[in-house]
Design an enzyme around this catalytic site. Structure first.
Site, PDB file in Angstrom:
ATOM      1  N   PRO A  94       0.840  -1.378   0.085  1.00 37.95           N
ATOM      2  CA  PRO A  94       0.137  -0.129   0.030  1.00 37.95           C
ATOM      3  C   PRO A  94       0.825   1.274   0.076  1.00 37.95           C
ATOM      4  O   PRO A  94       1.696   1.419   0.748  1.00 37.95           O
ATOM      5  CB  PRO A  94      -0.737  -0.041   1.364  1.00 37.95           C
ATOM      6  CG  PRO A  94      -0.862  -1.651   1.678  1.00 37.95           C
ATOM      7  CD  PRO A  94       0.533  -2.112   0.935  1.00 37.95           C
ATOM      8  N   GLU A  95       0.487   2.340  -0.794  1.00 41.42           N
ATOM      9  CA  GLU A  95       1.316   3.414  -0.988  1.00 41.42           C
ATOM     10  C   GLU A  95       0.258   4.551  -0.337  1.00 41.42           C
ATOM     11  O   GLU A  95      -0.718   4.327   0.350  1.00 41.42           O
ATOM     12  CB  GLU A  95       1.551   3.670  -2.484  1.00 41.42           C
ATOM     13  CG  GLU A  95       2.314   2.670  -3.147  1.00 41.42           C
ATOM     14  CD  GLU A  95       2.749   2.893  -4.550  1.00 41.42           C
ATOM     15  OE1 GLU A  95       2.791   4.176  -4.952  1.00 41.42           O
ATOM     16  OE2 GLU A  95       2.938   2.146  -5.249  1.00 41.42           O
TER      17      GLU A  95
END
Length: 271
Positions: free
Chosen positions: A2-3
């Site tokens: 996840p960014e």
């Protein structure tokens, strides 16, 4: 992994659900997920504390407990969900925080590369100071980019992913931001003109904001705090589109490896 948009989506959900809730109990099922503490020590620091706020710093979820902070990094496959007490549909459960009013905060992680840890106020200040600029903040300016990039011969895509420089921009959004900027990801950072740096700033900010609006990008594992997939994958222009036609010029999207990570770009649009 996840960014920034995925973590920001989760934080915004949790910020509506958690502030004011008290942690009544803590169960650690996977001790290897706890950093710098024993399961009992970790639980003791959380039990009885009230969650005052939930914010994001870089790719981390930060909960203010009034003096100390609980931090969660989702790693590659972590999920942080709010559920009703007694609902037992959880898989790969790593930790469970019992809250008041019949709710639980659950951390799931298939591959267990995520981590949970606590920081005192002083430790938080030191840790926060080691991180780079938030790309959606007012500090992410062309002047800042010019000064920082002028000292680096690193390829601009790799440069953007260095969390000591710019936080939260991972593989997906670095590729997409540079496509929007029309900048070749292989260009050394110090070769970009002021106009190109302005386009990089705008491209990164635009793609991050749009991804947040569409609640992140799901390929396999990412889910928001409600357990739902993000919808931004359908709007990606180059990432994971090797060999497909560019939506802008009709040329072919290419892939290369930089720093062990796949980079996707359009040679015709990016110079």
């Amino acid at each position: 992994m996840p960014e920034l948009p995925e973590v920001e989506t989760i934080v915004r959900d949790l910020a509506r659900l958690l502030p004011g809730r008290t942690i009544k109990g803590v169960e650690v099922l996977r001790p290897d997920l706890i950093e710098g503490d024993t399961p009992d020590g970790f639980a003791g620091k959380l039990r009885g504390r009230k969650i005052r706020s939930v914010v994001r710093r870089a790719k981390n979820i930060v909960m203010d407990l009034g003096g100390d902070r609980l931090l969660v990094n989702l790693g590659m496959t972590g999920r942080l969900l709010v559920a009703r007490t007694g609902d037992e549909d959880a898989t790969h459960l790593g930790a469970r925080l019992a809250l008041d009013r019949g709710r639980e905060l659950r951390y799931h992680d298939v591959r267990r590369f995520g981590r949970l840890w606590t920081l005192t106020d002083g430790a938080w200040t030191a840790w926060d100071g080691e991180l780079g600029v938030e790309p959606l903040s007012d500090d992410f300016t062309v002047d800042w980019l010019r000064g920082a990039a002028a000292r680096s011969r690193v390829a601009v895509k790799t440069w953007l992913m260095d969390q000591a420089r710019v936080v939260g921009v991972g593989n997906i959004y670095a590729s997409e931001g540079l496509f929007r900027a029309g900048v070749d990801p292989r260009r050394p950072a110090d070769t970009l003109s002021e106009a190109e740096l302005a386009r990089v700033r705008d491209g990164v900010r635009q793609v991050l904001a749009e991804a947040i609006e569409h609640r992140g990008t799901t390929f396999l594992d990412y889910r928001d705090a409600r357990g739902e997939e993000g919808a931004f994958a359908a709007r990606l222009k180059v990432y994971d589109r090797e060999g497909q036609p560019c939506d802008v010029c009709g040329g072919t999207v290419q892939r290369l490896v930089q720093g062990g990570r796949s980079t996707f770009f359009c040679p015709s649009c990016q110079h």
